[in-house]
Design an enzyme around this catalytic site. Structure first.
Site, PDB file in Angstrom:
ATOM      1  NE  ARG A  75      -3.424  -2.324   2.844  1.00 35.35           N
ATOM      2  CZ  ARG A  75      -4.486  -2.838   2.224  1.00 35.35           C
ATOM      3  NH1 ARG A  75      -5.022  -2.199   1.200  1.00 35.35           N
ATOM      4  NH2 ARG A  75      -5.008  -3.981   2.613  1.00 35.35           N
ATOM      5  N   GLY A 105      -7.810  -3.712  -5.354  1.00 34.95           N
ATOM      6  CA  GLY A 105      -9.137  -3.344  -4.865  1.00 34.95           C
ATOM      7  C   GLY A 105      -9.418  -1.870  -5.087  1.00 34.95           C
ATOM      8  CG  ASP A 131     -12.561  -6.147   1.167  1.00 36.17           C
ATOM      9  OD1 ASP A 131     -12.305  -7.136   1.866  1.00 36.17           O
ATOM     10  OD2 ASP A 131     -12.014  -5.034   1.339  1.00 36.17           O
ATOM     11  NE  ARG A 158     -23.489 -23.928  13.365  1.00 42.99           N
ATOM     12  CZ  ARG A 158     -24.352 -22.911  13.547  1.00 42.99           C
ATOM     13  NH1 ARG A 158     -24.847 -22.666  14.740  1.00 42.99           N
ATOM     14  NH2 ARG A 158     -24.723 -22.159  12.542  1.00 42.99           N
ATOM     15  N   GLY A 189     -24.937 -21.394   7.833  1.00 45.16           N
ATOM     16  CA  GLY A 189     -26.125 -21.586   8.677  1.00 45.16           C
ATOM     17  C   GLY A 189     -26.034 -20.795   9.968  1.00 45.16           C
ATOM     18  CB  ALA A 190     -24.164 -17.761  10.909  1.00 47.20           C
ATOM     19  CE  LYS A 215     -38.929 -20.517  17.507  1.00 49.27           C
ATOM     20  NZ  LYS A 215     -38.796 -19.752  16.297  1.00 49.27           N
ATOM     21  NE  ARG A 261      -4.876  -9.665   2.508  1.00 48.68           N
ATOM     22  CZ  ARG A 261      -4.558  -8.552   3.179  1.00 48.68           C
ATOM     23  NH1 ARG A 261      -5.515  -7.744   3.583  1.00 48.68           N
ATOM     24  NH2 ARG A 261      -3.328  -8.247   3.416  1.00 48.68           N
TER      25      ARG A 261
HETATM   26  O1  F6P Z   1      -9.026  -4.841   1.183  1.00 47.20           O
HETATM   27  C1  F6P Z   1      -8.699  -6.109   1.599  1.00 47.20           C
HETATM   28  C2  F6P Z   1      -8.575  -6.199   3.104  1.00 47.20           C
HETATM   29  O2  F6P Z   1      -8.292  -7.526   3.423  1.00 47.20           O
HETATM   30  C3  F6P Z   1      -9.788  -5.684   3.879  1.00 47.20           C
HETATM   31  O3  F6P Z   1     -10.826  -6.614   3.983  1.00 47.20           O
HETATM   32  C4  F6P Z   1      -9.171  -5.352   5.205  1.00 47.20           C
HETATM   33  O4  F6P Z   1      -9.932  -4.378   5.874  1.00 47.20           O
HETATM   34  C5  F6P Z   1      -7.811  -4.843   4.834  1.00 47.20           C
HETATM   35  O5  F6P Z   1      -7.509  -5.393   3.569  1.00 47.20           O
HETATM   36  C6  F6P Z   1      -6.728  -5.183   5.818  1.00 47.20           C
HETATM   37  O6  F6P Z   1      -5.543  -4.574   5.393  1.00 47.20           O
HETATM   38  P1  F6P Z   1      -4.090  -4.929   5.923  1.00 47.20           P
HETATM   39  O7  F6P Z   1      -3.687  -6.260   5.392  1.00 47.20           O
HETATM   40  O8  F6P Z   1      -3.245  -3.839   5.400  1.00 47.20           O
HETATM   41  O9  F6P Z   1      -4.178  -4.970   7.411  1.00 47.20           O
END
Ligand code: F6P
Length: 328
Positions: A75, A105, A131, A158, A189-190, A215, A261
């Site tokens: 980034r 992204g 995402d 679960r 199934g959450a 219930k 990821r």
């Molecule tokens: O955009 C992908 C993502 O995995 C998001 O879901 C998450 O909020 C972010 O990246 C986390 O970023 P990093 O790996 O920089 O902590």
């Protein structure tokens, strides 16, 4: 329009399973079309520092099944500045790169869009993020794999939730988009999902869980999208609130974090990445510029970059009803 003889490809932002399949598809399609391909390392950071390597078909051998990205990712704050983007342009020109393919992204494609408009560089974006939050495409590369990973984890949670009669808040990624939380909740199934698009009042949630447990259920699983950048929300927050108000409940939190990821891409993501990578080169050949490749109703579509990044992709509200009716 000038002919494109040479392309650069990079991955940027959070890695996503299937990025390698996409790099492979772009590289091989470009080579089939007589283009030179440069792999650019570490996203926009490598574009600014000239970390380029000429790719052959062998450079991408044995990669389709691998998670992560062979090009590394980052980034980049420097690329957000005009000086950074100027450096990037100069490096591209010096290497003779005519066009840029960016896999990433929302943040990455936003950077690509600014760069394209500032320096008149042909850019094709490919949606690579778990995402699934890019407008104009039904799915992004990596989303299906991450969803399957989450469901596998929740199935395991679960077992212990049922055995101990506990309520589990399971936190998943997607701080601005609830696709992962909502759909993994349906698939596992959450009992509920808390997503940014439909902020659930916590008291209603607790009552719902109480109702559910009294219930018929002896345990509950709630999928929660991670906290927003301002720190609001997240599994801990909701778990603490429920614990305080309903001390009789046995509450636990699991944060799945970055394991979502990783891993081998699913067949769906490999095929999607391959089709999209191929389409990126086709689009360049057709003279397309500054678009993102998307998929809609199983057909490849071209989405202007400005639309892909600026318009919020809506979540189908029907999914909320499906989960709520099926979790009674
Ligand atoms: O955009 C992908 C993502 O995995 C998001 O879901 C998450 O909020 C972010 O990246 C986390 O970023 P990093 O790996 O920089 O902590």
């Amino acid at each position: 329009m000038a002919k494109i003889n040479s392309i650069g490809i990079l991955t940027s932002g959070g890695d996503a399973p299937g990025m390698n399949a996409c790099i492979r598809a772009v590289t091989r399609t470009a080579i089939c079309n007589g283009m030179k391909v440069f792999g650019i390392y570490r996203g926009f950071e490598g574009l600014m520092s000239g970390e380029f390597k000429e790719f052959t078909t062998e450079s991408v051998s044995n990669t389709i099944q691998r998670g992560g990205t062979i090009l590394k990712t980052a980034r980049s704050d420097a690329f957000r500045t005009p000086e950074g983007r100027k450096k990037a342009y100069e490096q591209m020109k010096a290497a003779g790169i005519d066009a840029l393919i960016v896999i990433g992204g929302n943040g990455s494609l936003s950077g690509a869009q600014i760069f394209a408009s500032e320096w008149d560089v042909p850019v094709i974006g490919l949606p690579g993020t778990i995402d699934n939050d890019l407008y104009g495409t039904d799915s992004t590369i990596g989303y299906d794999t991450a969803l399957n990973t989450i469901v596998e984890c929740v199935d395991k949670i679960r077992d212990t939730a049922t055995s101990h009669e506990r309520i589990f808040f399971v936190e998943v990624m997607g701080r601005d988009a609830g696709f992962l939380a909502q759909n993994s909740a349906i698939a596992s199934g959450a009992e509920a999902a808390i997503i940014p698009e439909d902020l659930t009042d916590v008291d209603q949630l607790a009552q719902f869980i109480e109702h559910g447990i009294r219930k018929s259920k002896n345990s509950s699983i709630v999928l929660v999208s991670e906290a927003k950048k301002d720190g609001l929300g997240g599994a801990m927050y909701y778990a603490e609130r429920v614990k305080k108000e309903y001390p009789e409940f046995n509450v636990r939190v699991t944060i799945l974090g970055h394991l979502q990821r990783g891993g081998r891409p699913s067949a769906y993501d490999r095929i999607l990445a391959s089709r999209m990578g191929y389409a990126a080169i086709e689009a360049l050949n057709e003279g397309q510029r500054n678009i993102m490749i998307g998929i809609a109703n199983d057909k490849i579509v071209y989405v202007p970059l400005t639309r892909a990044i600026k318009q919020n992709k809506p979540i189908d509200k029907e999914l909320i009803n499906v989960l709520s009716d099926l979790s009674i």
